[in-house]
Motif scaffolding. Sequence first.
Motif, mmCIF file in Angstrom:
data_model
loop_
_atom_site.group_PDB
_atom_site.id
_atom_site.type_symbol
_atom_site.label_atom_id
_atom_site.label_comp_id
_atom_site.label_asym_id
_atom_site.label_seq_id
_atom_site.Cartn_x
_atom_site.Cartn_y
_atom_site.Cartn_z
ATOM 1 N N GLY A 139 0.802 -1.226 0.000
ATOM 2 C CA GLY A 139 0.000 0.000 0.000
ATOM 3 C C GLY A 139 0.833 1.273 0.000
ATOM 4 N N VAL A 140 2.169 1.143 -0.028
ATOM 5 C CA VAL A 140 3.024 2.338 -0.044
ATOM 6 C C VAL A 140 3.952 2.289 -1.256
ATOM 7 C CG1 VAL A 140 2.983 2.534 2.485
ATOM 8 C CG2 VAL A 140 4.853 1.289 1.383
ATOM 9 N N THR A 141 4.409 3.471 -1.657
ATOM 10 C CA THR A 141 5.399 3.521 -2.741
ATOM 11 C C THR A 141 6.796 3.761 -2.197
ATOM 12 O OG1 THR A 141 4.912 5.859 -3.068
ATOM 13 C CG2 THR A 141 3.759 4.295 -4.477
ATOM 14 N N GLY A 142 6.909 4.303 -0.986
ATOM 15 C CA GLY A 142 8.216 4.337 -0.340
ATOM 16 C C GLY A 142 8.877 5.687 -0.217
ATOM 17 N N TRP A 143 8.162 6.777 -0.488
ATOM 18 C CA TRP A 143 8.822 8.081 -0.350
ATOM 19 C C TRP A 143 8.780 8.553 1.104
ATOM 20 C CZ3 TRP A 143 5.099 11.902 0.837
ATOM 21 C CH2 TRP A 143 3.788 11.610 0.468
ATOM 22 N N ALA A 144 9.811 9.298 1.484
ATOM 23 C CA ALA A 144 9.895 9.804 2.853
ATOM 24 C C ALA A 144 8.738 10.762 3.109
ATOM 25 C CB ALA A 144 11.230 10.510 3.062
ATOM 26 N N GLY A 145 7.983 10.491 4.156
ATOM 27 C CA GLY A 145 6.839 11.317 4.491
ATOM 28 C C GLY A 145 5.511 10.692 4.095
ATOM 29 N N GLU A 146 5.570 9.589 3.357
ATOM 30 C CA GLU A 146 4.334 8.924 2.924
ATOM 31 C C GLU A 146 3.630 8.256 4.120
ATOM 32 O OE1 GLU A 146 5.023 5.866 0.056
ATOM 33 O OE2 GLU A 146 2.885 5.613 -0.395
ATOM 34 N N ALA A 147 2.312 8.378 4.157
ATOM 35 C CA ALA A 147 1.548 7.729 5.225
ATOM 36 C C ALA A 147 1.688 6.215 5.100
ATOM 37 C CB ALA A 147 0.086 8.135 5.130
ATOM 38 N N ALA A 148 2.052 5.563 6.215
ATOM 39 C CA ALA A 148 2.252 4.113 6.190
ATOM 40 C C ALA A 148 1.090 3.365 6.840
ATOM 41 C CB ALA A 148 3.561 3.754 6.896
ATOM 42 N N ASP A 196 12.997 -3.139 -0.512
ATOM 43 C CA ASP A 196 13.074 -1.948 0.327
ATOM 44 C C ASP A 196 12.962 -2.277 1.809
ATOM 45 O OD1 ASP A 196 13.215 -0.088 -1.821
ATOM 46 O OD2 ASP A 196 11.078 -0.414 -2.173
ATOM 47 N N GLN A 197 13.729 -1.559 2.593
ATOM 48 C CA GLN A 197 13.565 -1.572 4.050
ATOM 49 C C GLN A 197 13.403 -0.121 4.487
ATOM 50 O OE1 GLN A 197 16.911 -2.911 6.458
ATOM 51 N NE2 GLN A 197 15.588 -3.275 8.212
ATOM 52 N N TYR A 198 12.408 0.112 5.339
ATOM 53 C CA TYR A 198 12.098 1.477 5.731
ATOM 54 C C TYR A 198 12.337 1.708 7.219
ATOM 55 C CZ TYR A 198 9.342 1.306 1.397
ATOM 56 O OH TYR A 198 8.934 1.147 0.099
ATOM 57 N N THR A 199 12.634 2.954 7.544
ATOM 58 C CA THR A 199 12.442 3.423 8.909
ATOM 59 C C THR A 199 11.159 4.257 8.915
ATOM 60 O OG1 THR A 199 13.856 5.348 8.474
ATOM 61 C CG2 THR A 199 14.884 3.427 9.525
ATOM 62 N N PHE A 200 10.577 4.407 10.106
ATOM 63 C CA PHE A 200 9.269 5.051 10.206
ATOM 64 C C PHE A 200 9.286 6.138 11.265
ATOM 65 C CE2 PHE A 200 8.633 0.793 8.635
ATOM 66 C CZ PHE A 200 7.681 0.935 7.640
ATOM 67 N N ASP A 201 8.407 7.116 11.073
ATOM 68 C CA ASP A 201 8.105 8.106 12.097
ATOM 69 C C ASP A 201 6.781 7.655 12.714
ATOM 70 O OD1 ASP A 201 7.073 10.292 13.516
ATOM 71 O OD2 ASP A 201 8.135 11.732 12.249
#
Length: 300
Positions: free
Chosen positions: A142-151, A201-206
Amino acid sequence: MPCLIDVADEAACSLGDCAAALDAVPFDPVDPESLSHAALWLRRLGNNRDFLGDVLVESLSARHRDEPAQAYGPQVIMLTAPGSSSFLRCAIWPGAGEGVLGASGQESFVYGLPHDHNFSFLTHGYFGPGYWSEFYEYDYDGVTGWAGEAAHLRPMGRHRLESDRIMLYRAHRDVHLQLPADALSVSVNVMHAVPAIRWLDQYTFDVERGTIAANVDCGPSESFLRLAVALGGDEALDLAEHFARRHPSDRLRVTAWDSLAARETDLARRDAIWAVAEGSGSRMVEMEARARRGVIAVPA
Ligand SMILES: [Fe+2]
């Protein structure tokens, strides 16, 4: 949150036996039989209370000369070299009051850094009370992976890797914010290893905002491309232009645009590069380009 794998077995095995068993039956975390097999042998390795101490003494006495190559920090000890489907490693988790946390900072031990994984792995609480995690789940597709995108993170509670417990962390689904263990702890992992991992991809999250903070797994292709473009050869520039527009990995496309933009000291020309990137047809590249244009102060 990660799945608790209930494996009851009293037998203990050596590190070599566990590695051989994992070689004999490739580890596939979505195949129930393969998962049970790997968990059983991890349980047996965990029942061996001597193997890790032996590995540490051997490693110290040999001054790490024969230690398998690894891309981790000193917190992680590779127990086997990556095979065709898995490898074994252990991770050391300093306790909350330990001086090393004050000296090196919690972030040096991945504490306080919400992240998912671009691989699945089994983990066993081998020693100590276990590190804490605040768990979340999200929908990777459900995400494309840009910084700031709602996860759209779904909170799953706070738990710890209890001693002797075996859990399965699922790639691209389980997110955790790790917190220091109450005392020094060690986990032993069966890591799923696939050749394509560097492209996943591996993400960090806010977690406060519920957004992706960064796309963090940077493979060697990104580093090579940045270096080649910085050196400025014509072929490197042509390759970067090609990758920026057509590479199937959005992450590498952003890296290519980053490399090209970094060559421009003129802010208007740098902004023009990102303007092209913004319209290049990928939502992820578009949003990353827009963010970079937002911090370029082009003189009026
Ligand atoms: Fe993790």
